[in-house]
Scaffold this active site. Structure first.
Site, PDB file in Angstrom:
ATOM      1  CB  SER A  91      -0.952  -0.029   1.203  1.00  0.00           C
ATOM      2  OG  SER A  91      -1.815   1.079   1.195  1.00  0.00           O
ATOM      3  CD  GLN A 249      -1.094   2.056  -3.638  1.00  0.00           C
ATOM      4  OE1 GLN A 249      -1.984   2.388  -2.865  1.00  0.00           O
ATOM      5  NE2 GLN A 249       0.168   1.987  -3.273  1.00  0.00           N
TER       6      GLN A 249
END
Length: 316
Positions: A91, A249
């Site tokens: 992340s 993402q």
């Protein structure tokens, strides 16, 4: 040995993080000082003294974790640690990986993740979003529980962290319904996480578009000697691919298990977690238990010395 460095994201932060490593070299605090000049506040003081609630606000957590990953890597290199052949980030950790791979300047990345945190926090009013971990249930069952619980709201799989550990996110009420559905399907544990923004879901699409516009103005260089693994489970080679991966993402799931498996398939057998804690090291050990893989975490002076002894460098 084929070495890959991995960088953690939100959730690994804590008040007092990196204090022991700061005693090893001034490069830790100097990296945070560089970030503080961009942010306009003392990031090191916040990380050492809190308060915890302020550090855990996503617009501050994100610069703190980026600085922590880069500072630890700089210390590793200062002590003679070799360059990895590949990097990947979980992340937010992808921004640390991008900096370490030489694709973006640290100061530019700090400004970007501050902005990323702000637009994520603004994507949904405080208290309306949630994230939760579901343990001990097959991925397909968790996805089915989310579909069953969604109704007119959003609840989706957000992080596929390791076999038997998936994070879901979305509207708070829908997440709570999905937790109950997951328990009914046999989940061993299903618990809310102390995160308010529903990261890596379709609720972040507007924020992702804002990030796309901001990234279009950010200087990004193609990858060089270090392979940069991104959200598409392959090496991101061009500046356009790197920008696209960082945008994608934000509003889609993190496939961490698949990322590590892709690195293993590419021949990597040593994984070094660079940053506070060892969350990724624990996940990585569960992802592939059948191979002779080395999993190391640079979380304190002792673990730094251990990794330097194994991989080369100057130990204390």
């Amino acid at each position: 040995m084929a070495v890959a460095f991995v960088f953690p994201g939100q959730g690994s932060q804590s008040v007092g993080m990196l204090a022991a490593l700061a005693n090893v070299s001034p490069i830790i605090q100097s990296t945070f000082a560089e970030a503080s000049q961009v942010l306009g506040y003392d990031l090191w003081d916040l990380c050492q003294n809190g308060p915890e609630e302020r550090l855990n606000a996503t617009e501050r957590t994100q610069p703190a974790m980026l600085a922590a990953g880069v500072a630890t890597f700089r210390l590793w290199r200062e002590r003679g640690g070799p360059l990895p052949r590949a990097v990947a980030g979980h992340s937010l950790g992808e921004f640390s990986a991008v900096v370490v791979a030489g694709c973006m300047e640290f100061r530019d990345a700090i400004a970007l993740v501050k902005y990323r945190g702000e637009i994520m926090q603004a994507a949904l009013p405080a208290g309306q979003g949630a994230m939760a971990a579901v343990l001990g249930l097959e991925d397909a069952e968790i996805e089915a529980a989310c579909r069953e619980a969604a109704g007119a709201q959003v609840v989706e799989t957000a992080n596929f962290n390791s076999p038997g550990q998936v994070v879901i996110a979305g509207h708070r009420e829908a997440v709570q319904r999905a937790l109950e559905a997951a328990k009914a399907r046999g989940a061993k544990r299903a618990v809310l996480l102390p995160v308010s923004a529903p990261c890596h879901t379709s609720l972040m699409r507007e924020a992702a578009e804002k990030l796309r516009q901001r990234l279009a103005q950010a200087p990004v260089k193609p990858t060089g000697a270090i392979a940069l693994y991104g959200v598409d489970l392959r090496v991101q080679q061009s500046a356009e691919e790197i920008r696209a991966a960082l945008v994608k993402q934000l509003a889609t799931a993190v496939y961490w298990s698949a990322t590590i498996r892709a690195l293993i398939a590419a021949g990597f057998d040593t994984f070094v977690e660079c940053g506070p804690g060892k969350v990724l090291t624990g996940l990585n050990r569960r992802i592939d238990k059948n191979r002779d893989l080395k999993m190391l975490a640079l979380e304190d002076p002792a673990s730094l010395d251990q990794a330097l002894a194994i991989l080369g460098g100057v130990s204390a």
